[in-house]
Scaffold this motif. Structure first.
Motif, PDB file in Angstrom:
ATOM      1  N   ARG A   6      -1.763  12.255 -14.246  1.00 15.40           N
ATOM      2  CA  ARG A   6      -1.121  11.814 -13.001  1.00 15.40           C
ATOM      3  C   ARG A   6      -2.047  10.889 -12.206  1.00 15.40           C
ATOM      4  O   ARG A   6      -1.582  10.133 -11.355  1.00 15.40           O
ATOM      5  N   CYS A   7      -3.342  10.957 -12.483  1.00 19.64           N
ATOM      6  CA  CYS A   7      -4.317  10.109 -11.772  1.00 19.64           C
ATOM      7  C   CYS A   7      -4.522   8.755 -12.454  1.00 19.64           C
ATOM      8  O   CYS A   7      -5.248   7.902 -11.935  1.00 19.64           O
ATOM      9  N   GLU A   8      -3.851   8.552 -13.616  1.00 19.33           N
ATOM     10  CA  GLU A   8      -4.116   7.337 -14.373  1.00 19.33           C
ATOM     11  C   GLU A   8      -3.702   6.090 -13.621  1.00 19.33           C
ATOM     12  O   GLU A   8      -4.352   5.029 -13.726  1.00 19.33           O
ATOM     13  N   THR A   9      -2.665   6.164 -12.832  1.00 19.42           N
ATOM     14  CA  THR A   9      -2.204   4.986 -12.080  1.00 19.42           C
ATOM     15  C   THR A   9      -3.192   4.587 -10.981  1.00 19.42           C
ATOM     16  O   THR A   9      -3.090   3.497 -10.427  1.00 19.42           O
ATOM     17  N   ARG A  10      -4.135   5.459 -10.679  1.00 25.46           N
ATOM     18  CA  ARG A  10      -5.084   5.181  -9.605  1.00 25.46           C
ATOM     19  C   ARG A  10      -6.422   4.656 -10.139  1.00 25.46           C
ATOM     20  O   ARG A  10      -7.380   4.522  -9.368  1.00 25.46           O
ATOM     21  N   VAL A  11      -6.488   4.349 -11.425  1.00 28.94           N
ATOM     22  CA  VAL A  11      -7.763   3.948 -12.027  1.00 28.94           C
ATOM     23  C   VAL A  11      -8.337   2.704 -11.361  1.00 28.94           C
ATOM     24  O   VAL A  11      -9.506   2.675 -10.947  1.00 28.94           O
ATOM     25  N   ASN A  12      -7.546   1.625 -11.239  1.00 31.28           N
ATOM     26  CA  ASN A  12      -8.068   0.379 -10.675  1.00 31.28           C
ATOM     27  C   ASN A  12      -8.494   0.555  -9.217  1.00 31.28           C
ATOM     28  O   ASN A  12      -9.562   0.083  -8.807  1.00 31.28           O
ATOM     29  N   ALA A  13      -7.660   1.253  -8.443  1.00 29.98           N
ATOM     30  CA  ALA A  13      -8.002   1.473  -7.036  1.00 29.98           C
ATOM     31  C   ALA A  13      -9.249   2.334  -6.909  1.00 29.98           C
ATOM     32  O   ALA A  13     -10.119   2.096  -6.055  1.00 29.98           O
ATOM     33  N   LEU A  14      -9.378   3.350  -7.786  1.00 29.29           N
ATOM     34  CA  LEU A  14     -10.542   4.227  -7.721  1.00 29.29           C
ATOM     35  C   LEU A  14     -11.803   3.467  -8.118  1.00 29.29           C
ATOM     36  O   LEU A  14     -12.872   3.668  -7.516  1.00 29.29           O
ATOM     37  N   ALA A  15     -11.720   2.561  -9.094  1.00 30.41           N
ATOM     38  CA  ALA A  15     -12.886   1.764  -9.496  1.00 30.41           C
ATOM     39  C   ALA A  15     -13.353   0.886  -8.338  1.00 30.41           C
ATOM     40  O   ALA A  15     -14.557   0.747  -8.094  1.00 30.41           O
ATOM     41  N   ARG A  16     -12.371   0.273  -7.623  1.00 32.77           N
ATOM     42  CA  ARG A  16     -12.741  -0.548  -6.460  1.00 32.77           C
ATOM     43  C   ARG A  16     -13.381   0.311  -5.371  1.00 32.77           C
ATOM     44  O   ARG A  16     -14.332  -0.102  -4.708  1.00 32.77           O
TER      45      ARG A  16
END
Length: 418
Positions: free
Chosen positions: A13-23
């Motif tokens: 469920r957290c996969e969609t937040r990967v790019n935002a979390l990296a930033r």
């Protein structure tokens, strides 16, 4: 051990937040690390962000149950090698990975709904187990790269030291200026004790010994020292031409686990380094030939012996006076020690572990064999000393060779006592 279905669903469920979390990691999360803010923007926004995304996607892929692949840690290793080459401290690099793991854990915790506590604990265990491999790969690669860079730098510095001693300084003086070698330099000659046994002569043991010696030199002078040393000794260049302290030989002996002979001469410029190196080496040779114990030797300590050992047309004849003692090393040692102890027979006997009568017998035999060296007369003593020094030396290269003396303005100066 594969994840349970509940833990897998929570992670994905957290996969969609990967790019935002990296930033977020490359901004607020890592921003509190000391020194991070000073890093170049392209490093933070491109390279570190890409590494963070890679780590997050790797976690998601493992959460799906896909087996690890050979290249999983390749990007981590590549970045670690880059950071090592750029001089980024290892602690800063490891902190980014640790904080990145914590940021992912916070995201998993925020995403967890009531009733998913067991899945969250399972993911914490899964996350920490995987992090060990990442940290290990990063630290190993970073340290390997730093070791390779340090070895390369050491070899470059040793090559430069040997070039300066040989009289072939680099055409570009920038390197000399960076190392502080564009002005006066103290040139040290060192003779190390022989290694004891096969284990001590192994390459690793020799390198360890030379590293300890390098450290001892730099601590003694409080500055970087450019050294060209091998297992037997060599030369070292100290920028600024500081005066060696009297305790230098003792400090070096502790580093080498044995007595060290050293001597120093001052060069006013890089052009004077070859002559200073030869002078320091000659002082060590003469101190040894005169029977002096290992220590910090100065030209002033062996001034007469240095003068007597200069070569001219009479040198072969004087050196030949001791030819009858060839094959009798005990007589040579007795003569050398007797001169060093100022012809005190009891002191000579004590130094050699002999009875004084044995010393008398040997001195008598020396006089009989040499037919001309009367140690009871000033002339005979001087001849004996001069013959010893000349036998232990090689002729000075003629003028015009690579070792010809420089002009007077560039000649080495003796290091004075403090």
């Amino acid at each position: 051990m594969p994840l349970s279905e509940a833990a897998r669903r929570l992670a994905l469920r957290c996969e969609t937040r990967v790019n935002a979390l990296a930033r977020e990691m490359t901004g607020d999360v890592f921003g509190g690390i000391p020194g991070y803010a000073e890093l170049p923007d392209d490093m933070k926004d491109v390279e570190i962000a890409a590494t963070a995304r890679h780590g997050l996607r790797l976690f998601m892929r493992r959460a799906r149950g896909q087996d690890g692949r050979r290249g999983d840690h390749a990007l981590f290793r590549e970045r670690a090698a880059q950071r090592a080459e750029e001089g980024l401290p290892l602690h800063l690099l490891l902190r980014t990975h640790a904080l990145g793991t914590y940021a992912l854990w916070q995201t998993l915790r925020e995403e967890a709904a009531p009733g998913e506590e067991a899945a969250l604990v399972e993911l914490a265990d899964f996350l920490l187990r995987g992090q060990g491999g990442v940290i290990g790969a990063v630290a190993e690669t970073y340290l390997d790269e730093r070791a390779a860079l340090d070895a390369e730098r050491h070899e470059e510095r040793r090559t430069l030291a040997r070039a300066l001693i040989d009289g072939t300084p680099p055409a570009d003086r920038t390197t000399l200026e960076e190392l502080g070698l564009d002005g006066p330099v103290t040139v040290l000659a060192l003779r190390l004790p022989p290694a004891d046994g096969p284990a001590a002569t192994a390459p690793v043991a020799v390198r360890r010994r030379l590293r300890r010696l390098q450290t001892a030199l730099e601590r003694a002078f409080g500055t970087d020292v450019l050294a060209g040393l091998d297992a037997t000794g060599g030369h070292a260049l100290v920028p600024g031409a500081p005066e060696p302290a009297d305790g230098l030989a003792r400090r070096l002996a502790r580093a080498c686990d044995g007595p060290v002979r050293c001597a120093a001469a001052r060069a006013e410029s890089p052009a004077g380094i070859p002559h200073a190196a030869r002078t320091a080496s000659e002082v060590i040779r003469i101190a040894h030939a005169s029977g002096r114990p290992p220590d910090l030797h100065r030209l002033a300590d062996v001034l007469l012996e240095y003068h007597l050992s200069r070569h001219d047309e009479s040198s072969p004849m004087i050196a030949a006076l001791l030819d009858p003692l060839d094959g009798r090393p005990e007589l040579i040692d007795t003569l050398r020690t007797h001169l060093e102890t100022r012809q005190d027979r009891r002191a000579t006997a004590q130094a050699l572990g002999l009875h004084p009568n044995t010393v008398d017998n040997r001195l008598t035999r020396i006089a009989e064999l040499t037919s001309g060296i009367d140690l009871a007369s000033p002339r005979g003593t001087t001849l004996a000393l001069c013959a010893l020094l000349l036998r232990d030396s090689a002729p000075v290269p003629p003028s015009g060779t690579a070792h010809a003396d420089p002009p007077p303005s560039e000649r080495s100066q003796p290091m004075s006592r403090p």
